[in-house]
Motif scaffolding. Structure first.
Motif, PDB file in Angstrom:
ATOM      1  N   GLY A 197      11.774   1.636  -8.206  1.00 36.85           N
ATOM      2  CA  GLY A 197      12.762   0.837  -8.919  1.00 36.85           C
ATOM      3  C   GLY A 197      12.568   0.657 -10.405  1.00 36.85           C
ATOM      4  O   GLY A 197      13.373  -0.005 -11.056  1.00 36.85           O
ATOM      5  N   ALA A 198      11.491   1.202 -10.989  1.00 40.29           N
ATOM      6  CA  ALA A 198      11.272   1.067 -12.441  1.00 40.29           C
ATOM      7  C   ALA A 198      11.815   2.314 -13.154  1.00 40.29           C
ATOM      8  O   ALA A 198      11.677   3.423 -12.649  1.00 40.29           O
ATOM      9  CB  ALA A 198       9.794   0.890 -12.746  1.00 40.29           C
ATOM     10  N   PRO A 199      12.424   2.122 -14.316  1.00 43.20           N
ATOM     11  CA  PRO A 199      13.065   3.252 -15.005  1.00 43.20           C
ATOM     12  C   PRO A 199      12.081   4.122 -15.802  1.00 43.20           C
ATOM     13  O   PRO A 199      12.210   4.291 -16.996  1.00 43.20           O
ATOM     14  CB  PRO A 199      14.068   2.555 -15.930  1.00 43.20           C
ATOM     15  CG  PRO A 199      13.426   1.254 -16.248  1.00 43.20           C
ATOM     16  CD  PRO A 199      12.646   0.861 -15.021  1.00 43.20           C
ATOM     17  N   THR A 200      11.058   4.657 -15.114  1.00 38.06           N
ATOM     18  CA  THR A 200      10.114   5.566 -15.765  1.00 38.06           C
ATOM     19  C   THR A 200       9.530   6.506 -14.725  1.00 38.06           C
ATOM     20  O   THR A 200       9.311   6.115 -13.578  1.00 38.06           O
ATOM     21  CB  THR A 200       8.973   4.796 -16.477  1.00 38.06           C
ATOM     22  OG1 THR A 200       8.012   5.736 -16.954  1.00 38.06           O
ATOM     23  CG2 THR A 200       8.291   3.814 -15.548  1.00 38.06           C
ATOM     24  N   THR A 201       9.281   7.751 -15.136  1.00 38.77           N
ATOM     25  CA  THR A 201       8.702   8.727 -14.215  1.00 38.77           C
ATOM     26  C   THR A 201       7.181   8.728 -14.288  1.00 38.77           C
ATOM     27  O   THR A 201       6.523   9.544 -13.670  1.00 38.77           O
ATOM     28  CB  THR A 201       9.203  10.154 -14.539  1.00 38.77           C
ATOM     29  OG1 THR A 201       8.857  10.456 -15.900  1.00 38.77           O
ATOM     30  CG2 THR A 201      10.704  10.267 -14.336  1.00 38.77           C
ATOM     31  N   ARG A 202       6.636   7.804 -15.062  1.00 39.73           N
ATOM     32  CA  ARG A 202       5.198   7.768 -15.264  1.00 39.73           C
ATOM     33  C   ARG A 202       4.448   7.612 -13.940  1.00 39.73           C
ATOM     34  O   ARG A 202       4.787   6.789 -13.111  1.00 39.73           O
ATOM     35  CB  ARG A 202       4.832   6.616 -16.206  1.00 39.73           C
ATOM     36  CG  ARG A 202       3.388   6.633 -16.650  1.00 39.73           C
ATOM     37  CD  ARG A 202       3.174   5.685 -17.795  1.00 39.73           C
ATOM     38  NE  ARG A 202       3.352   4.296 -17.394  1.00 39.73           N
ATOM     39  CZ  ARG A 202       2.853   3.264 -18.064  1.00 39.73           C
ATOM     40  NH1 ARG A 202       2.188   3.464 -19.175  1.00 39.73           N
ATOM     41  NH2 ARG A 202       3.052   2.043 -17.655  1.00 39.73           N
ATOM     42  N   LYS A 203       3.402   8.416 -13.788  1.00 44.16           N
ATOM     43  CA  LYS A 203       2.575   8.365 -12.588  1.00 44.16           C
ATOM     44  C   LYS A 203       1.357   7.485 -12.881  1.00 44.16           C
ATOM     45  O   LYS A 203       0.775   7.569 -13.947  1.00 44.16           O
ATOM     46  CB  LYS A 203       2.114   9.776 -12.239  1.00 44.16           C
ATOM     47  CG  LYS A 203       1.635   9.942 -10.807  1.00 44.16           C
ATOM     48  CD  LYS A 203       0.965  11.281 -10.598  1.00 44.16           C
ATOM     49  CE  LYS A 203       1.964  12.412 -10.539  1.00 44.16           C
ATOM     50  NZ  LYS A 203       1.282  13.705 -10.249  1.00 44.16           N
ATOM     51  N   ARG A 204       1.014   6.627 -11.930  1.00 44.93           N
ATOM     52  CA  ARG A 204      -0.149   5.747 -12.106  1.00 44.93           C
ATOM     53  C   ARG A 204      -1.048   5.841 -10.870  1.00 44.93           C
ATOM     54  O   ARG A 204      -0.590   6.123  -9.767  1.00 44.93           O
ATOM     55  CB  ARG A 204       0.284   4.287 -12.295  1.00 44.93           C
ATOM     56  CG  ARG A 204       1.129   4.022 -13.500  1.00 44.93           C
ATOM     57  CD  ARG A 204       0.392   4.175 -14.800  1.00 44.93           C
ATOM     58  NE  ARG A 204      -0.468   3.041 -15.095  1.00 44.93           N
ATOM     59  CZ  ARG A 204      -1.142   2.910 -16.234  1.00 44.93           C
ATOM     60  NH1 ARG A 204      -1.079   3.854 -17.162  1.00 44.93           N
ATOM     61  NH2 ARG A 204      -1.895   1.851 -16.451  1.00 44.93           N
ATOM     62  N   PHE A 205      -2.312   5.553 -11.106  1.00 50.52           N
ATOM     63  CA  PHE A 205      -3.305   5.525 -10.034  1.00 50.52           C
ATOM     64  C   PHE A 205      -3.395   4.098  -9.489  1.00 50.52           C
ATOM     65  O   PHE A 205      -3.459   3.142 -10.264  1.00 50.52           O
ATOM     66  CB  PHE A 205      -4.660   5.955 -10.614  1.00 50.52           C
ATOM     67  CG  PHE A 205      -5.825   5.681  -9.704  1.00 50.52           C
ATOM     68  CD1 PHE A 205      -6.234   6.611  -8.774  1.00 50.52           C
ATOM     69  CD2 PHE A 205      -6.528   4.470  -9.789  1.00 50.52           C
ATOM     70  CE1 PHE A 205      -7.322   6.357  -7.941  1.00 50.52           C
ATOM     71  CE2 PHE A 205      -7.605   4.207  -8.965  1.00 50.52           C
ATOM     72  CZ  PHE A 205      -8.002   5.154  -8.037  1.00 50.52           C
ATOM     73  N   PHE A 206      -3.390   3.961  -8.180  1.00 50.60           N
ATOM     74  CA  PHE A 206      -3.562   2.653  -7.547  1.00 50.60           C
ATOM     75  C   PHE A 206      -4.637   2.751  -6.479  1.00 50.60           C
ATOM     76  O   PHE A 206      -4.657   3.700  -5.703  1.00 50.60           O
ATOM     77  CB  PHE A 206      -2.259   2.161  -6.906  1.00 50.60           C
ATOM     78  CG  PHE A 206      -1.198   1.793  -7.896  1.00 50.60           C
ATOM     79  CD1 PHE A 206      -1.131   0.512  -8.426  1.00 50.60           C
ATOM     80  CD2 PHE A 206      -0.285   2.741  -8.328  1.00 50.60           C
ATOM     81  CE1 PHE A 206      -0.173   0.171  -9.357  1.00 50.60           C
ATOM     82  CE2 PHE A 206       0.679   2.410  -9.270  1.00 50.60           C
ATOM     83  CZ  PHE A 206       0.739   1.126  -9.780  1.00 50.60           C
ATOM     84  N   MET A 207      -5.516   1.756  -6.463  1.00 51.49           N
ATOM     85  CA  MET A 207      -6.548   1.670  -5.443  1.00 51.49           C
ATOM     86  C   MET A 207      -6.426   0.334  -4.731  1.00 51.49           C
ATOM     87  O   MET A 207      -6.190  -0.693  -5.364  1.00 51.49           O
ATOM     88  CB  MET A 207      -7.940   1.773  -6.082  1.00 51.49           C
ATOM     89  CG  MET A 207      -9.085   1.531  -5.115  1.00 51.49           C
ATOM     90  SD  MET A 207     -10.704   1.550  -5.939  1.00 51.49           S
ATOM     91  CE  MET A 207     -10.940   3.313  -6.080  1.00 51.49           C
ATOM     92  N   VAL A 208      -6.564   0.377  -3.419  1.00 50.22           N
ATOM     93  CA  VAL A 208      -6.578  -0.847  -2.616  1.00 50.22           C
ATOM     94  C   VAL A 208      -7.866  -0.839  -1.805  1.00 50.22           C
ATOM     95  O   VAL A 208      -8.201   0.157  -1.157  1.00 50.22           O
ATOM     96  CB  VAL A 208      -5.355  -0.929  -1.670  1.00 50.22           C
ATOM     97  CG1 VAL A 208      -5.432  -2.208  -0.829  1.00 50.22           C
ATOM     98  CG2 VAL A 208      -4.052  -0.871  -2.440  1.00 50.22           C
ATOM     99  N   ALA A 209      -8.603  -1.940  -1.870  1.00 54.12           N
ATOM    100  CA  ALA A 209      -9.822  -2.095  -1.073  1.00 54.12           C
ATOM    101  C   ALA A 209      -9.722  -3.422  -0.345  1.00 54.12           C
ATOM    102  O   ALA A 209      -9.373  -4.431  -0.958  1.00 54.12           O
ATOM    103  CB  ALA A 209     -11.052  -2.075  -1.983  1.00 54.12           C
ATOM    104  N   ARG A 210      -9.979  -3.410   0.939  1.00 50.37           N
ATOM    105  CA  ARG A 210      -9.946  -4.684   1.657  1.00 50.37           C
ATOM    106  C   ARG A 210     -11.093  -4.759   2.660  1.00 50.37           C
ATOM    107  O   ARG A 210     -11.522  -3.737   3.201  1.00 50.37           O
ATOM    108  CB  ARG A 210      -8.583  -4.954   2.288  1.00 50.37           C
ATOM    109  CG  ARG A 210      -8.066  -4.013   3.307  1.00 50.37           C
ATOM    110  CD  ARG A 210      -6.621  -4.341   3.702  1.00 50.37           C
ATOM    111  NE  ARG A 210      -6.414  -5.723   4.092  1.00 50.37           N
ATOM    112  CZ  ARG A 210      -5.219  -6.312   4.203  1.00 50.37           C
ATOM    113  NH1 ARG A 210      -4.117  -5.640   3.909  1.00 50.37           N
ATOM    114  NH2 ARG A 210      -5.132  -7.564   4.572  1.00 50.37           N
ATOM    115  N   CYS A 211     -11.560  -5.989   2.903  1.00 50.56           N
ATOM    116  CA  CYS A 211     -12.743  -6.193   3.749  1.00 50.56           C
ATOM    117  C   CYS A 211     -12.449  -7.077   4.952  1.00 50.56           C
ATOM    118  O   CYS A 211     -13.367  -7.597   5.576  1.00 50.56           O
ATOM    119  CB  CYS A 211     -13.883  -6.793   2.920  1.00 50.56           C
ATOM    120  SG  CYS A 211     -13.525  -8.438   2.278  1.00 50.56           S
ATOM    121  N   ASP A 212     -11.159  -7.244   5.271  1.00 48.96           N
ATOM    122  CA  ASP A 212     -10.800  -8.154   6.373  1.00 48.96           C
ATOM    123  C   ASP A 212     -10.466  -7.418   7.670  1.00 48.96           C
ATOM    124  O   ASP A 212     -10.005  -8.019   8.630  1.00 48.96           O
ATOM    125  CB  ASP A 212      -9.629  -9.049   5.959  1.00 48.96           C
ATOM    126  CG  ASP A 212      -8.388  -8.248   5.575  1.00 48.96           C
ATOM    127  OD1 ASP A 212      -8.431  -6.997   5.647  1.00 48.96           O
ATOM    128  OD2 ASP A 212      -7.377  -8.874   5.193  1.00 48.96           O
TER     129      ASP A 212
END
Length: 200
Positions: free
Chosen positions: A175-190
């Motif tokens: 939904g954001a008006p940019t083609t920019r690629k970003r890195f996302f990391m998710v870490a969870r301990c539950d």
């Protein structure tokens, strides 16, 4: 007159490297919870964040100078968000030397994991973050060691009991008006599964 429904025992949300408050606003939109603590060394960034998020507790100092245990005051951390400076990973910086101190900022996530064990840790950066490696004496990445520091970073979180996943996502798919690629990391301990959003 309605009764104010405040859960004083709810988990808190922490925004490290808080800028003007965009990430904090996104967290609020996604979770319905306002950010409880925001940290940034830049007075202008903190002033803007205060304007956008007046109820947040603000720390105008280096992320390394904030003691996680003192900051959370015994409260449990549900989400710790990290957006460390990306300029010294980004290809947009070109072939100039990189700053070792800036590149090491992401390790603050491990400090928080050790100190207060956030249930979920999220980190956002440029896609080149995955190439994080040692620098030579002149400040250039050592090509033969490409990705070594990144792998050590992931293993550090896993050694602390976190399940870690990461992806490259394009903002325009959400939904954001940019083609920019970003890195996302998710870490969870539950023990709960990491669920990535479906493109919109």
């Amino acid at each position: 007159m309605g009764i104010l429904n405040l859960d004083l025992f709810r988990e808190i949300v922490v925004d490290n490297f808080a800028g003007g408050g965009g990430a904090s606003t996104g967290i609020e939109m996604a979770t319905g919870l306002s950010v409880d603590i925001a940290i940034n060394h830049d007075p202008d960034a903190i002033a803007m964040h205060k304007t956008n998020h007046p109820d947040t507790e603000h720390y105008c100092e280096s992320v390394w100078d904030v003691d996680p245990k003192e900051a959370v005051k015994g409260r449990k951390v549900g989400l710790a968000w990290f957006s460390p400076d990306c300029k010294h990973f980004s290809k947009a910086k070109g072939g100039r030397p990189k700053d070792k101190q800036v590149r090491r900022l992401a390790w603050i996530a491990v400090k928080w994991a050790i100190a207060v064990r956030p249930r979920v840790i999220m980190l956002e950066n440029v896609e080149e973050f995955q190439t994080w490696c040692p620098l030579d004496a002149d400040g250039y990445p050592i090509k033969e060691k490409k990705g070594e520091t990144f792998k050590s970073f992931v293993k550090s979180l896993e050694a602390l009991g976190y399940k870690v996943q990461f992806k490259e996502l394009r903002a325009c798919d959400y939904g954001a008006p940019t083609t920019r690629k970003r890195f996302f990391m998710v870490a969870r301990c539950d023990g709960k599964p990491i669920v990535w959003p479906a493109p919109t």
